[in-house]
Design a protein around this motif. Structure first.
Motif, PDB file in Angstrom:
ATOM      1  N   ALA A 173      58.541  64.489   1.965  1.00 10.48           N
ATOM      2  CA  ALA A 173      58.832  63.329   3.083  1.00 10.48           C
ATOM      3  C   ALA A 173      57.787  63.534   4.495  1.00 10.48           C
ATOM      4  O   ALA A 173      57.510  62.504   4.767  1.00 10.48           O
ATOM      5  N   LEU A 174      57.447  64.669   4.823  1.00 11.36           N
ATOM      6  CA  LEU A 174      56.948  65.059   5.956  1.00 11.36           C
ATOM      7  C   LEU A 174      55.255  64.310   5.576  1.00 11.36           C
ATOM      8  O   LEU A 174      54.908  63.620   6.610  1.00 11.36           O
ATOM      9  N   LEU A 175      54.842  64.792   4.545  1.00 12.57           N
ATOM     10  CA  LEU A 175      53.304  64.303   4.191  1.00 12.57           C
ATOM     11  C   LEU A 175      53.374  63.003   4.039  1.00 12.57           C
ATOM     12  O   LEU A 175      52.399  62.131   4.340  1.00 12.57           O
ATOM     13  N   THR A 176      54.358  62.302   3.388  1.00 11.01           N
ATOM     14  CA  THR A 176      54.428  60.825   3.078  1.00 11.01           C
ATOM     15  C   THR A 176      54.574  60.063   4.409  1.00 11.01           C
ATOM     16  O   THR A 176      54.014  58.922   4.406  1.00 11.01           O
ATOM     17  N   ALA A 177      55.305  60.699   5.309  1.00  8.28           N
ATOM     18  CA  ALA A 177      55.254  59.906   6.634  1.00  8.28           C
ATOM     19  C   ALA A 177      53.966  60.043   7.449  1.00  8.28           C
ATOM     20  O   ALA A 177      53.587  58.752   7.877  1.00  8.28           O
ATOM     21  N   MET A 178      53.204  60.844   7.422  1.00  6.31           N
ATOM     22  CA  MET A 178      51.674  60.652   7.901  1.00  6.31           C
ATOM     23  C   MET A 178      50.970  59.854   7.228  1.00  6.31           C
ATOM     24  O   MET A 178      50.140  59.288   7.739  1.00  6.31           O
ATOM     25  N   PRO A 181      58.157  58.211  13.834  1.00  2.00           N
ATOM     26  CA  PRO A 181      59.156  56.931  13.466  1.00  2.00           C
ATOM     27  C   PRO A 181      59.103  56.661  11.964  1.00  2.00           C
ATOM     28  O   PRO A 181      60.230  56.448  11.469  1.00  2.00           O
ATOM     29  N   PHE A 182      58.055  57.044  11.178  1.00  2.79           N
ATOM     30  CA  PHE A 182      57.955  56.910   9.894  1.00  2.79           C
ATOM     31  C   PHE A 182      58.783  57.803   9.143  1.00  2.79           C
ATOM     32  O   PHE A 182      59.187  57.741   8.240  1.00  2.79           O
ATOM     33  N   LEU A 183      59.045  59.132   9.621  1.00  5.02           N
ATOM     34  CA  LEU A 183      59.666  60.139   9.237  1.00  5.02           C
ATOM     35  C   LEU A 183      61.193  59.658   9.217  1.00  5.02           C
ATOM     36  O   LEU A 183      61.798  59.926   8.189  1.00  5.02           O
ATOM     37  N   GLN A 184      61.672  58.991  10.312  1.00  4.80           N
ATOM     38  CA  GLN A 184      63.061  58.730  10.642  1.00  4.80           C
ATOM     39  C   GLN A 184      63.377  57.786   9.652  1.00  4.80           C
ATOM     40  O   GLN A 184      64.376  57.631   9.361  1.00  4.80           O
ATOM     41  N   LYS A 185      62.384  56.966   9.006  1.00  2.00           N
ATOM     42  CA  LYS A 185      62.549  55.596   8.228  1.00  2.00           C
ATOM     43  C   LYS A 185      62.562  56.152   6.586  1.00  2.00           C
ATOM     44  O   LYS A 185      62.577  55.242   5.870  1.00  2.00           O
ATOM     45  N   ILE A 207      66.453  59.715  -0.668  1.00  2.00           N
ATOM     46  CA  ILE A 207      66.445  60.637   0.354  1.00  2.00           C
ATOM     47  C   ILE A 207      66.233  59.666   1.821  1.00  2.00           C
ATOM     48  O   ILE A 207      65.006  59.281   1.802  1.00  2.00           O
ATOM     49  N   ALA A 208      67.140  59.765   2.494  1.00  2.00           N
ATOM     50  CA  ALA A 208      66.991  59.050   3.803  1.00  2.00           C
ATOM     51  C   ALA A 208      67.637  60.049   4.862  1.00  2.00           C
ATOM     52  O   ALA A 208      68.642  60.545   4.555  1.00  2.00           O
ATOM     53  N   TYR A 209      67.328  59.339   6.280  1.00  2.00           N
ATOM     54  CA  TYR A 209      67.989  60.379   7.272  1.00  2.00           C
ATOM     55  C   TYR A 209      68.769  59.271   8.142  1.00  2.00           C
ATOM     56  O   TYR A 209      68.263  58.130   8.206  1.00  2.00           O
ATOM     57  N   ASP A 210      69.850  59.890   8.958  1.00  2.00           N
ATOM     58  CA  ASP A 210      70.702  58.924   9.896  1.00  2.00           C
ATOM     59  C   ASP A 210      69.791  59.455  11.038  1.00  2.00           C
ATOM     60  O   ASP A 210      68.890  59.599  11.182  1.00  2.00           O
ATOM     61  N   SER A 211      70.419  58.581  12.224  1.00  2.55           N
ATOM     62  CA  SER A 211      69.812  58.708  13.610  1.00  2.55           C
ATOM     63  C   SER A 211      69.756  59.931  13.910  1.00  2.55           C
ATOM     64  O   SER A 211      68.982  60.107  14.958  1.00  2.55           O
ATOM     65  N   LYS A 212      70.668  60.908  13.549  1.00  4.79           N
ATOM     66  CA  LYS A 212      70.659  62.337  13.993  1.00  4.79           C
ATOM     67  C   LYS A 212      69.464  63.120  13.419  1.00  4.79           C
ATOM     68  O   LYS A 212      69.142  64.361  13.721  1.00  4.79           O
ATOM     69  N   GLY A 213      68.853  62.797  12.049  1.00  2.72           N
ATOM     70  CA  GLY A 213      68.323  63.872  11.238  1.00  2.72           C
ATOM     71  C   GLY A 213      68.919  64.364  10.205  1.00  2.72           C
ATOM     72  O   GLY A 213      68.279  64.991   9.133  1.00  2.72           O
ATOM     73  N   ASP A 214      70.490  63.904  10.104  1.00  3.62           N
ATOM     74  CA  ASP A 214      71.399  64.650   8.748  1.00  3.62           C
ATOM     75  C   ASP A 214      70.661  63.551   7.441  1.00  3.62           C
ATOM     76  O   ASP A 214      70.603  62.368   7.720  1.00  3.62           O
ATOM     77  N   LEU A 215      71.051  64.093   6.347  1.00  2.34           N
ATOM     78  CA  LEU A 215      70.866  63.565   5.187  1.00  2.34           C
ATOM     79  C   LEU A 215      71.897  62.437   5.143  1.00  2.34           C
ATOM     80  O   LEU A 215      73.109  62.572   5.304  1.00  2.34           O
ATOM     81  N   THR A 219      63.146  65.154  16.782  1.00  2.00           N
ATOM     82  CA  THR A 219      62.397  65.864  15.783  1.00  2.00           C
ATOM     83  C   THR A 219      63.089  66.724  14.966  1.00  2.00           C
ATOM     84  O   THR A 219      62.413  67.361  14.161  1.00  2.00           O
ATOM     85  N   THR A 220      64.226  66.589  15.035  1.00  2.00           N
ATOM     86  CA  THR A 220      65.200  67.579  13.990  1.00  2.00           C
ATOM     87  C   THR A 220      65.707  66.931  12.834  1.00  2.00           C
ATOM     88  O   THR A 220      66.129  65.749  12.973  1.00  2.00           O
ATOM     89  N   TYR A 221      65.180  67.228  11.535  1.00  2.00           N
ATOM     90  CA  TYR A 221      65.768  66.832  10.375  1.00  2.00           C
ATOM     91  C   TYR A 221      66.128  67.955   9.399  1.00  2.00           C
ATOM     92  O   TYR A 221      65.790  69.198   9.446  1.00  2.00           O
ATOM     93  N   ARG A 222      66.932  67.674   8.544  1.00  2.00           N
ATOM     94  CA  ARG A 222      67.730  68.485   7.649  1.00  2.00           C
ATOM     95  C   ARG A 222      67.426  68.517   6.229  1.00  2.00           C
ATOM     96  O   ARG A 222      67.166  67.404   5.543  1.00  2.00           O
ATOM     97  N   LEU A 223      67.148  69.695   5.633  1.00  2.00           N
ATOM     98  CA  LEU A 223      67.097  69.771   4.091  1.00  2.00           C
ATOM     99  C   LEU A 223      68.151  69.629   3.227  1.00  2.00           C
ATOM    100  O   LEU A 223      68.245  69.179   2.021  1.00  2.00           O
ATOM    101  N   LEU A 224      69.312  70.102   3.743  1.00  2.21           N
ATOM    102  CA  LEU A 224      70.528  70.091   3.095  1.00  2.21           C
ATOM    103  C   LEU A 224      71.816  69.728   3.868  1.00  2.21           C
ATOM    104  O   LEU A 224      71.756  69.274   5.007  1.00  2.21           O
TER     105      LEU A 224
END
Length: 384
Positions: A318-323, A336-340, A351-359, A144-149
């Motif tokens: 990113a959050l709203l797009t996943a929804m 799962p859509f947010l993670q992808k 803008i994409a996240y790795d498996s931990k939620g880091d950019l 559930t953790t994602y990063r902006l920076l």
């Protein structure tokens, strides 16, 4: 899946642009609350308000596309809370947002508030996209953790190496404010300095409420360091650099993104000239979507965006797009859509996240204060 996410993000921004930056009236329908938390009062409120405005503009822009989810029109609203940059208040705020049945979280700003709050959000199954830079924020295996920076492990490693190898500073003193952010970035920076062949001649600390640095700096003056690094915010870095120059300390002053602010320039005054300040991400003029974002921001708030607004904007989109792409506001379904996530945003073309939620795309830009402004002098890392 990735292609679908990217197409929607671009289409939504194109729709806003076609409206001339105006805000279309969202169709009446279900109200979906998005939680927001940051310091909105106190000495760090400049950061939180900047971040809040970026998130609010993203909500406005997204609503302007008249989104539908589950076949029904929806309107997103930002439910903002003030965590006062305090970990205990942060957890209280987190529980309040959970009880308000928000569908996702933008925030918190500080690592010290984001990390304990993330425990509550994860237990509730709510995705959280935070400005926290501490590596520990995404290191605990939460989905559930994602990063902006850019994280401190990324930025600290880049900056410590740059200071020694490029700027040629070998003897470095380090001060931090003992917060999760300040101490964390100081640790990462120190490790990188030593790995690059530099020497940390002194480590000292203060706190994020202090304003008097005479004793620490007087002690450092006799050591004559090539540079002094400070891990902490502008409420301390700006009076610190003033005191350095008053004491006749000519060492270079290096600090992180919390000092890339109007406060640092205003309070630091002429003493801030020559300071080196780094920040994760690209300079504004190289951000692929900044020009249009700036136009919409100024039309909405009647002022220029500052530092964090473009990042909170992208995180909210990113959050709203996943929804939207999951066709659901249920966190269990859309996470799962947010993670992808794979979208072209304001701050990055990828803008994409790795498996931990880091950019995945995590450049660092180094700025130098010249004539009262932050001049970008180098950008390292990342793909943009």
């Amino acid at each position: 899946m990735k292609l679908k996410v990217r197409h929607f993000a671009v289409a939504s921004l194109a729709t806003v642009a076609a409206l001339g930056g105006g805000i279309a009236r969202a169709a009446s329908g279900d109200i979906v609350k998005i939680g927001f938390a940051a310091p909105l009062t106190g000495p760090q409120s400049n950061y939180g308000i900047d971040m809040q405005k970026g998130a609010q503009l993203a909500v406005d822009d997204f609503n302007a596309t008249n989104p539908t989810i589950g076949g029904k029109p929806v309107k997103f609203v930002l439910e903002a809370e003030d965590d006062q940059a305090d970990p205990r208040t942060g957890t209280t705020v987190a529980q309040r947002l959970i009880d308000e049945n928000v569908r996702g979280i933008i925030g918190h700003f500080n690592s010290g508030t984001s990390i304990p709050a993330s425990d509550l959000y994860d237990h509730a199954g709510l995705p959280q996209i935070s400005m926290a830079t501490s590596p520990q924020y995404t290191a605990r295996g939460y989905k559930t953790t994602y990063r902006l920076l850019t994280s401190d492990s990324q930025a600290g490693s880049i900056m410590g190496t740059y200071v020694v190898k490029t700027l040629k500073y070998r003897r470095i003193a380090i001060i931090d404010d003992r917060t999760a952010y300040g101490q964390g970035i100081a640790d990462e920076f120190a490790n990188a300095v030593q790995a690059a062949g530099g020497t940390v001649i002194k480590r000292d600390f203060t706190n994020d409420k202090a304003l008097d640095f005479a004793a620490i700096l007087t002690n450092l003056k006799g050591m004559n360091p090539d540079a002094i690094f400070y891990g902490g915010g502008d409420a301390q870095s700006s009076p610190m650099i003033r005191k350095m120059r008053q004491l006749g300390i000519g060492s270079a002053f290096i600090t992180g993104e919390m000092s890339k602010s109007p406060t640092f320039l205003k309070v630091g005054g002429s003493a801030a000239e020559g300071a080196i300040v780094y920040m994760g991400g690209l300079p504004n003029q190289r951000m692929p979507g900044f020009k249009g974002f700036e136009t919409r921001y100024e039309a909405r708030f009647h002022e220029n965006p500052v530092t964090y607004a473009p990042y909170s904007y992208d995180g909210t989109i990113a959050l709203l797009t996943a929804m939207k792409n999951a066709n659901s506001t249920d966190p269990k379904i859309y996470t799962p859509f947010l993670q992808k996530t794979d979208l072209k945003g304001v701050t990055s073309s990828d803008i994409a996240y790795d498996s931990k939620g880091d950019l995945k795309d995590a450049p660092v830009t180094i700025y130098k204060v010249q004539q009262g402004a932050f001049l970008p002098i180098d950008t390292i890392g990342g793909r943009s």
